[in-house]
Design a protein around this motif. Structure first.
Motif, PDB file in Angstrom:
ATOM      1  N   VAL A  99       0.832  -1.200   0.000  1.00 32.92           N
ATOM      2  CA  VAL A  99       0.000   0.000   0.000  1.00 32.92           C
ATOM      3  C   VAL A  99       0.871   1.256   0.000  1.00 32.92           C
ATOM      4  CG1 VAL A  99      -1.702   1.320   1.318  1.00 32.92           C
ATOM      5  CG2 VAL A  99      -1.930  -1.164   1.111  1.00 32.92           C
ATOM      6  N   ALA A 100       1.936   1.249   0.813  1.00 26.78           N
ATOM      7  CA  ALA A 100       2.827   2.404   0.867  1.00 26.78           C
ATOM      8  C   ALA A 100       3.540   2.619  -0.467  1.00 26.78           C
ATOM      9  CB  ALA A 100       3.848   2.217   1.990  1.00 26.78           C
ATOM     10  N   ALA A 101       3.914   1.528  -1.133  1.00 25.85           N
ATOM     11  CA  ALA A 101       4.578   1.648  -2.435  1.00 25.85           C
ATOM     12  C   ALA A 101       3.645   2.248  -3.477  1.00 25.85           C
ATOM     13  CB  ALA A 101       5.078   0.278  -2.893  1.00 25.85           C
ATOM     14  N   ILE A 102       2.373   1.826  -3.458  1.00 27.38           N
ATOM     15  CA  ILE A 102       1.405   2.395  -4.397  1.00 27.38           C
ATOM     16  C   ILE A 102       1.213   3.885  -4.127  1.00 27.38           C
ATOM     17  CG2 ILE A 102      -1.009   2.334  -5.127  1.00 27.38           C
ATOM     18  CD1 ILE A 102      -0.986  -0.671  -4.550  1.00 27.38           C
ATOM     19  N   ALA A 103       1.085   4.249  -2.846  1.00 26.43           N
ATOM     20  CA  ALA A 103       0.896   5.664  -2.493  1.00 26.43           C
ATOM     21  C   ALA A 103       2.112   6.492  -2.895  1.00 26.43           C
ATOM     22  CB  ALA A 103       0.631   5.789  -0.992  1.00 26.43           C
ATOM     23  N   PHE A 104       3.315   5.940  -2.679  1.00 27.56           N
ATOM     24  CA  PHE A 104       4.526   6.678  -3.047  1.00 27.56           C
ATOM     25  C   PHE A 104       4.625   6.846  -4.555  1.00 27.56           C
ATOM     26  CE2 PHE A 104       9.030   6.819  -4.215  1.00 27.56           C
ATOM     27  CZ  PHE A 104       9.444   7.923  -3.473  1.00 27.56           C
ATOM     28  N   THR A 105       4.234   5.825  -5.309  1.00 23.63           N
ATOM     29  CA  THR A 105       4.276   5.921  -6.769  1.00 23.63           C
ATOM     30  C   THR A 105       3.324   6.994  -7.268  1.00 23.63           C
ATOM     31  OG1 THR A 105       4.851   3.566  -6.925  1.00 23.63           O
ATOM     32  CG2 THR A 105       4.005   4.637  -8.915  1.00 23.63           C
ATOM     33  N   VAL A 106       2.125   7.053  -6.692  1.00 24.56           N
ATOM     34  CA  VAL A 106       1.156   8.083  -7.084  1.00 24.56           C
ATOM     35  C   VAL A 106       1.709   9.469  -6.772  1.00 24.56           C
ATOM     36  CG1 VAL A 106      -1.140   9.021  -6.606  1.00 24.56           C
ATOM     37  CG2 VAL A 106      -0.817   6.543  -6.829  1.00 24.56           C
ATOM     38  N   TRP A 107       2.315   9.632  -5.580  1.00 23.00           N
ATOM     39  CA  TRP A 107       2.896  10.922  -5.206  1.00 23.00           C
ATOM     40  C   TRP A 107       4.052  11.294  -6.136  1.00 23.00           C
ATOM     41  CZ3 TRP A 107       7.923  11.937  -3.524  1.00 23.00           C
ATOM     42  CH2 TRP A 107       8.158  13.248  -3.086  1.00 23.00           C
ATOM     43  N   ALA A 108       4.893  10.308  -6.474  1.00 28.61           N
ATOM     44  CA  ALA A 108       6.037  10.573  -7.349  1.00 28.61           C
ATOM     45  C   ALA A 108       5.573  11.005  -8.736  1.00 28.61           C
ATOM     46  CB  ALA A 108       6.929   9.335  -7.444  1.00 28.61           C
ATOM     47  N   ASN A 109       4.510  10.372  -9.251  1.00 28.12           N
ATOM     48  CA  ASN A 109       3.991  10.764 -10.564  1.00 28.12           C
ATOM     49  C   ASN A 109       3.444  12.191 -10.533  1.00 28.12           C
ATOM     50  OD1 ASN A 109       4.628   8.255 -11.641  1.00 28.12           O
ATOM     51  ND2 ASN A 109       2.610   7.393 -11.209  1.00 28.12           N
ATOM     52  N   ALA A 110       2.745  12.531  -9.448  1.00 26.26           N
ATOM     53  CA  ALA A 110       2.214  13.891  -9.339  1.00 26.26           C
ATOM     54  C   ALA A 110       3.341  14.917  -9.235  1.00 26.26           C
ATOM     55  CB  ALA A 110       1.293  13.983  -8.113  1.00 26.26           C
ATOM     56  N   ARG A 111       4.388  14.582  -8.489  1.00 25.70           N
ATOM     57  CA  ARG A 111       5.531  15.505  -8.349  1.00 25.70           C
ATOM     58  C   ARG A 111       6.259  15.671  -9.678  1.00 25.70           C
ATOM     59  NH1 ARG A 111      11.033  15.499  -6.654  1.00 25.70           N
ATOM     60  NH2 ARG A 111      11.520  17.301  -5.339  1.00 25.70           N
TER      61      ARG A 111
END
Length: 402
Positions: free
Chosen positions: A204-216
């Protein structure tokens, strides 16, 4: 001033006959179609009821609670001959889902590699991939299953040969025979649940980090190290928890018995034959879909990638394939559905899938209508769920107008 109607002599529009009213005709056609379908279903059901009455048979699903009375060679859940017919069908359904899921994953990977290989500038790789596609695409899947089961797996070393090898080298823990692949089986001890929870949290944390990284990246043009962070969350974090909990997993090794191996984990030749046949057969069709999808991307995309300094492999992976997915996904869904339905051929090699188990129950109970209804309902449900997921994924990959 409005022109008067030639027939009425008034300014009112001419009356349209109800027979030629498009809205009314549409309603009539739908009503007629519905009546025909209902009548056909009623006729079929009434015919079934009369035939059952003449044969002194009753319809119903109460027989599912009866004792099965037969064993199953492949079962991922607790099952014995004293279990019910319903439990046996659960075993068959799980076996079907396992071989279908494994086949879909393998066919996708192999099909993607072969499809790209057919477009390779290397003459040998391109020709080998072409030969693979033309061979498997033109052979019925049942023959491919028999090829793996009788022509490959049946020729592997016998269990006696394995026994003799274990006498010479007792430390061997992984070996292959004509009765399957034997390997150590994990035995989960106390505290493994904590490790499973840690793994779920990491995912779950990896998915959330990937979404944040794409937005950044979209906002600043800078992309954090997603791969290394995700590996740390999904692999390193659960592994550290695993060590803290005292390594709550032991291995059960296969050892020679009287006539066969005891303990450990075995992947039977029936599963292997079905899995390999469905995977490689479907992969040949997926390869052509991938090749067509890549060909459907404008050549200017590749040329622009080369102009930006990307190597051919990078251009294919980062530029061409993401755009080709929009072409690949719709026909890919059909191949997934074909693979799932072709898993019913498992009965040819004795793999205990849904159809094989249901066939045994049908022969014992005589409940043909009920068993066939169960088969149809389950396969339709699996296919619809697969289609819904692929349609959602296709919508996610579609171009968004700005």
């Amino acid at each position: 001033m409005a022109l008067a109607d030639a027939r009425t002599g008034s300014g009112e529009p001419p009356k349209v006959s109800l027979l030629y009213n498009p809205a009314l005709r549409s309603i009539v056609y739908q009503v007629v179609t519905l009546v025909v379908i209902v009548a056909a279903v009623w006729y079929a059901w009434n015919n079934v009821v009369q035939n059952l009455a003449r044969a002194n048979m009753t319809a119903g699903f109460g027989f599912l609670n009866s004792r099965a009375g037969f064993d199953l060679a492949q079962s991922l859940i607790d099952y014995s001959s004293d279990s019910t017919y319903f439990r046996a069908l659960q075993v068959g359904l799980i076996n079907t889902l396992v071989v279908a899921a494994a086949g879909v994953i393998t066919a996708t990977i192999v099909g993607l590699l072969v499809g790209i290989g057919r477009l390779s500038h290397n003459w040998l790789i391109a020709r080998l991939c072409t030969v693979y596609v033309e061979i498997f695409r033109n052979i019925p899947p049942l023959l491919v299953i028999f090829f793996w089961y009788l022509g490959v797996l049946a020729l592997l070393p016998s269990i006696r040969t394995i026994f003799q090898h274990l006498k010479e080298d007792p430390d061997t823990v992984f070996f292959i025979s004509n009765r399957g692949i034997y390997m150590p089986a994990p035995v989960f001890g106390e505290g493994f649940g904590v490790v499973a929870i840690a793994f779920a949290i990491g995912v779950v944390a990896a998915i959330a980090f990937t979404v944040w990284a794409n937005a950044r990246q979209r906002a600043t043009g800078q992309r954090p190290p997603v791969l290394w962070v995700n590996l740390g969350l999904v692999v390193l974090f659960p592994f550290l928890v695993f060590l803290v909990m005292g390594s709550p997993v032991t291995l059960d090794y296969a050892v020679p018995g009287s006539f066969n191996m005891r303990g450990g984990m075995v992947i039977g030749p029936e599963f292997l034959a079905l899995y390999l046949a469905l995977s490689l057969y479907t992969a040949s069709f997926i390869a052509e879909i991938v090749r067509a999808g890549i060909r459907g991307v404008s050549k200017g995309q590749s040329e622009a990638s080369y102009a930006l300094g990307l190597r051919p492999g990078q251009a294919t992976r980062l530029v061409v394939l993401p755009q080709a997915l929009r072409i690949i996904i719709p026909p890919l869904t059909s191949q997934y559905l074909n693979l799932i339905k072709n898993s019913s051929l498992a009965v040819a090699v004795g793999y205990a899938d849904l159809v094989a188990v249901g066939g045994t129950i049908l022969n014992q109970s005589g409940k043909s209508i009920e068993i066939i209804s169960i088969w149809m309902l389950i396969y339709v449900s699996i296919s619809l769920i697969t289609s819904l997921f692929m349609n959602w994924f296709n919508a996610k990959m579609a171009l968004v107008e700005r």
